[in-house]
Design a protein around this motif. Structure first.
Motif, PDB file in Angstrom:
ATOM      1  N   GLN A  94       0.837  -1.211   0.000  1.00 44.22           N
ATOM      2  CA  GLN A  94       0.000   0.000   0.000  1.00 44.22           C
ATOM      3  C   GLN A  94       0.870   1.258   0.000  1.00 44.22           C
ATOM      4  O   GLN A  94       0.564   2.235  -0.686  1.00 44.22           O
ATOM      5  CB  GLN A  94      -0.953  -0.001   1.201  1.00 44.22           C
ATOM      6  N   LEU A  95       1.948   1.231   0.767  1.00 45.52           N
ATOM      7  CA  LEU A  95       2.871   2.368   0.774  1.00 45.52           C
ATOM      8  C   LEU A  95       3.500   2.564  -0.602  1.00 45.52           C
ATOM      9  O   LEU A  95       3.696   3.701  -1.043  1.00 45.52           O
ATOM     10  CB  LEU A  95       3.952   2.175   1.844  1.00 45.52           C
ATOM     11  N   ALA A  96       3.808   1.460  -1.263  1.00 46.09           N
ATOM     12  CA  ALA A  96       4.356   1.549  -2.624  1.00 46.09           C
ATOM     13  C   ALA A  96       3.298   2.136  -3.561  1.00 46.09           C
ATOM     14  O   ALA A  96       3.612   2.965  -4.421  1.00 46.09           O
ATOM     15  CB  ALA A  96       4.805   0.173  -3.109  1.00 46.09           C
ATOM     16  N   ARG A  97       2.055   1.735  -3.385  1.00 45.36           N
ATOM     17  CA  ARG A  97       0.972   2.277  -4.209  1.00 45.36           C
ATOM     18  C   ARG A  97       0.830   3.789  -4.006  1.00 45.36           C
ATOM     19  O   ARG A  97       0.523   4.533  -4.926  1.00 45.36           O
ATOM     20  CB  ARG A  97      -0.345   1.571  -3.874  1.00 45.36           C
ATOM     21  N   HIS A  98       1.067   4.255  -2.786  1.00 46.86           N
ATOM     22  CA  HIS A  98       1.029   5.695  -2.485  1.00 46.86           C
ATOM     23  C   HIS A  98       2.259   6.414  -3.023  1.00 46.86           C
ATOM     24  O   HIS A  98       2.331   7.638  -2.970  1.00 46.86           O
ATOM     25  CB  HIS A  98       0.949   5.940  -0.976  1.00 46.86           C
ATOM     26  N   GLY A  99       3.261   5.661  -3.463  1.00 50.41           N
ATOM     27  CA  GLY A  99       4.467   6.264  -4.014  1.00 50.41           C
ATOM     28  C   GLY A  99       5.490   6.668  -2.967  1.00 50.41           C
ATOM     29  O   GLY A  99       6.438   7.379  -3.273  1.00 50.41           O
ATOM     30  N   LEU A 100       5.325   6.192  -1.716  1.00 46.78           N
ATOM     31  CA  LEU A 100       6.253   6.566  -0.655  1.00 46.78           C
ATOM     32  C   LEU A 100       7.443   5.627  -0.562  1.00 46.78           C
ATOM     33  O   LEU A 100       8.501   6.014  -0.068  1.00 46.78           O
ATOM     34  CB  LEU A 100       5.528   6.607   0.689  1.00 46.78           C
ATOM     35  N   GLU A 137       9.531   1.977  -2.525  1.00 50.94           N
ATOM     36  CA  GLU A 137       9.708   1.204  -3.746  1.00 50.94           C
ATOM     37  C   GLU A 137      10.532  -0.028  -3.409  1.00 50.94           C
ATOM     38  O   GLU A 137      11.194  -0.083  -2.374  1.00 50.94           O
ATOM     39  CB  GLU A 137      10.422   2.029  -4.812  1.00 50.94           C
ATOM     40  N   GLU A 138      10.485  -1.016  -4.309  1.00 53.75           N
ATOM     41  CA  GLU A 138      11.316  -2.197  -4.107  1.00 53.75           C
ATOM     42  C   GLU A 138      12.778  -1.797  -4.221  1.00 53.75           C
ATOM     43  O   GLU A 138      13.158  -1.043  -5.114  1.00 53.75           O
ATOM     44  CB  GLU A 138      11.003  -3.279  -5.134  1.00 53.75           C
ATOM     45  N   ALA A 139      13.582  -2.311  -3.313  1.00 52.11           N
ATOM     46  CA  ALA A 139      15.025  -2.067  -3.348  1.00 52.11           C
ATOM     47  C   ALA A 139      15.665  -3.091  -4.276  1.00 52.11           C
ATOM     48  O   ALA A 139      15.137  -4.188  -4.459  1.00 52.11           O
ATOM     49  CB  ALA A 139      15.602  -2.194  -1.938  1.00 52.11           C
ATOM     50  N   PRO A 140      16.798  -2.751  -4.875  1.00 53.75           N
ATOM     51  CA  PRO A 140      17.497  -3.732  -5.716  1.00 53.75           C
ATOM     52  C   PRO A 140      17.822  -4.986  -4.898  1.00 53.75           C
ATOM     53  O   PRO A 140      18.202  -4.895  -3.730  1.00 53.75           O
ATOM     54  CB  PRO A 140      18.784  -3.006  -6.118  1.00 53.75           C
ATOM     55  N   ARG A 170      12.431 -14.921  -3.273  1.00 58.16           N
ATOM     56  CA  ARG A 170      11.107 -14.523  -2.790  1.00 58.16           C
ATOM     57  C   ARG A 170      11.137 -13.257  -1.941  1.00 58.16           C
ATOM     58  O   ARG A 170      10.150 -12.546  -1.861  1.00 58.16           O
ATOM     59  CB  ARG A 170      10.495 -15.658  -1.982  1.00 58.16           C
ATOM     60  N   ALA A 171      12.253 -13.015  -1.270  1.00 59.10           N
ATOM     61  CA  ALA A 171      12.349 -11.841  -0.395  1.00 59.10           C
ATOM     62  C   ALA A 171      12.293 -10.566  -1.233  1.00 59.10           C
ATOM     63  O   ALA A 171      13.009 -10.427  -2.215  1.00 59.10           O
ATOM     64  CB  ALA A 171      13.634 -11.884   0.410  1.00 59.10           C
ATOM     65  N   ARG A 172      11.406  -9.657  -0.831  1.00 56.70           N
ATOM     66  CA  ARG A 172      11.267  -8.370  -1.521  1.00 56.70           C
ATOM     67  C   ARG A 172      11.661  -7.260  -0.553  1.00 56.70           C
ATOM     68  O   ARG A 172      10.846  -6.826   0.265  1.00 56.70           O
ATOM     69  CB  ARG A 172       9.815  -8.151  -1.969  1.00 56.70           C
ATOM     70  N   PRO A 173      12.882  -6.765  -0.641  1.00 62.05           N
ATOM     71  CA  PRO A 173      13.243  -5.632   0.218  1.00 62.05           C
ATOM     72  C   PRO A 173      12.639  -4.334  -0.318  1.00 62.05           C
ATOM     73  O   PRO A 173      12.493  -4.149  -1.525  1.00 62.05           O
ATOM     74  CB  PRO A 173      14.768  -5.605   0.138  1.00 62.05           C
ATOM     75  N   TRP A 174      12.271  -3.464   0.600  1.00 65.63           N
ATOM     76  CA  TRP A 174      11.661  -2.176   0.262  1.00 65.63           C
ATOM     77  C   TRP A 174      12.536  -1.063   0.798  1.00 65.63           C
ATOM     78  O   TRP A 174      13.253  -1.230   1.783  1.00 65.63           O
ATOM     79  CB  TRP A 174      10.267  -2.079   0.878  1.00 65.63           C
ATOM     80  N   GLN A 175      12.450   0.113   0.168  1.00 64.89           N
ATOM     81  CA  GLN A 175      13.184   1.293   0.608  1.00 64.89           C
ATOM     82  C   GLN A 175      12.308   2.522   0.393  1.00 64.89           C
ATOM     83  O   GLN A 175      11.356   2.490  -0.380  1.00 64.89           O
ATOM     84  CB  GLN A 175      14.489   1.449  -0.163  1.00 64.89           C
ATOM     85  N   LEU A 176      12.650   3.613   1.098  1.00 58.57           N
ATOM     86  CA  LEU A 176      11.945   4.878   0.882  1.00 58.57           C
ATOM     87  C   LEU A 176      12.192   5.347  -0.542  1.00 58.57           C
ATOM     88  O   LEU A 176      13.257   5.134  -1.107  1.00 58.57           O
ATOM     89  CB  LEU A 176      12.426   5.942   1.869  1.00 58.57           C
ATOM     90  N   ARG A 177      11.207   6.008  -1.104  1.00 59.97           N
ATOM     91  CA  ARG A 177      11.324   6.534  -2.472  1.00 59.97           C
ATOM     92  C   ARG A 177      11.393   8.050  -2.391  1.00 59.97           C
ATOM     93  O   ARG A 177      10.588   8.683  -1.720  1.00 59.97           O
ATOM     94  CB  ARG A 177      10.096   6.121  -3.280  1.00 59.97           C
ATOM     95  N   TRP A 178      12.357   8.639  -3.091  1.00 54.35           N
ATOM     96  CA  TRP A 178      12.511  10.095  -3.094  1.00 54.35           C
ATOM     97  C   TRP A 178      11.602  10.693  -4.151  1.00 54.35           C
ATOM     98  O   TRP A 178      11.151  10.019  -5.078  1.00 54.35           O
ATOM     99  CB  TRP A 178      13.970  10.473  -3.332  1.00 54.35           C
TER     100      TRP A 178
END
Length: 187
Positions: free
Chosen positions: A63-69, A71-74, A79-87
């Motif tokens: 949901q946070l990714a959908r809000h654009g806040l 994004e998936e990190a490299p 299966r593991a999906r790391p996330w990071q803040l998006r600028w």
């Protein structure tokens, strides 16, 4: 609280995009706080740190990714999906990102505290208080850095529980510890 009301009530210098889209949900705010602290996190890591299920954290991360806040990190697949803040934009200079990050982190801290104040009566009776305090002290820059290091060291003993949930005593909940040391400038 609606996005418009939150934006009007905010006095923090949150970036306009983040202020408009900051989700008003305690799990999402906690996830953003966690990402601001550690940089990248998977839903499993977030679940271990925050005491929620991996599925719940995964849902709110999406949901946070959908809000654009965020994004998936490299990552290297799997299966593991790391996330990071998006600028806000990819053409920002590197020196602007830390300032935006700091403003977002302060805004999230304030948002979390306001959420606590508005909903504290929903907590069990033993948790319906907080420990808020402040002081003005006269320090040199070196003393201010030393005080910050001392506070970090004091909190370090408790931070180990983030990585080892089994080491947490019964009745443990996540507690925000916010410290801001800054010089008071003349008016």
């Amino acid at each position: 609280m609606s996005d418009e009301n939150r934006q009007a009530a905010s006095t923090d210098p949150l970036p306009h995009r983040a202020r408009q889209q900051l989700p008003d949900h305690p799990v999402r705010v906690a996830l953003l706080d966690l990402l601001a602290e550690v940089g990248t996190v998977t839903s499993t890591q977030a679940a271990a740190r925050l005491g929620h299920s991996s599925g719940l954290c995964s849902f709110h991360l999406r949901q946070l990714a959908r809000h654009g806040l965020i994004e998936e990190a490299p990552h290297n697949g799997g299966r593991a999906r790391p996330w990071q803040l998006r600028w806000a934009s990819s053409d920002q200079s590197d020196r602007e990102s830390p300032e935006e990050f700091a403003a977002l982190a302060r805004g999230l801290e304030d948002e979390s505290y306001q959420h606590w104040l508005a909903h504290r009566e929903q907590a069990p009776s033993e948790w319906q208080h907080d420990e808020s305090f402040s002081a003005v002290v006269h320090l040199t820059p070196a003393e201010m850095a030393e005080l910050a290091t001392s506070i970090r060291c004091l909190l370090a003993d408790y931070r180990e529980r983030d990585q080892q949930p089994a080491a947490r005593p019964a009745g443990t909940v996540a507690v925000a510890a916010v410290t801001r040391l800054f010089p008071l400038l003349g008016r």
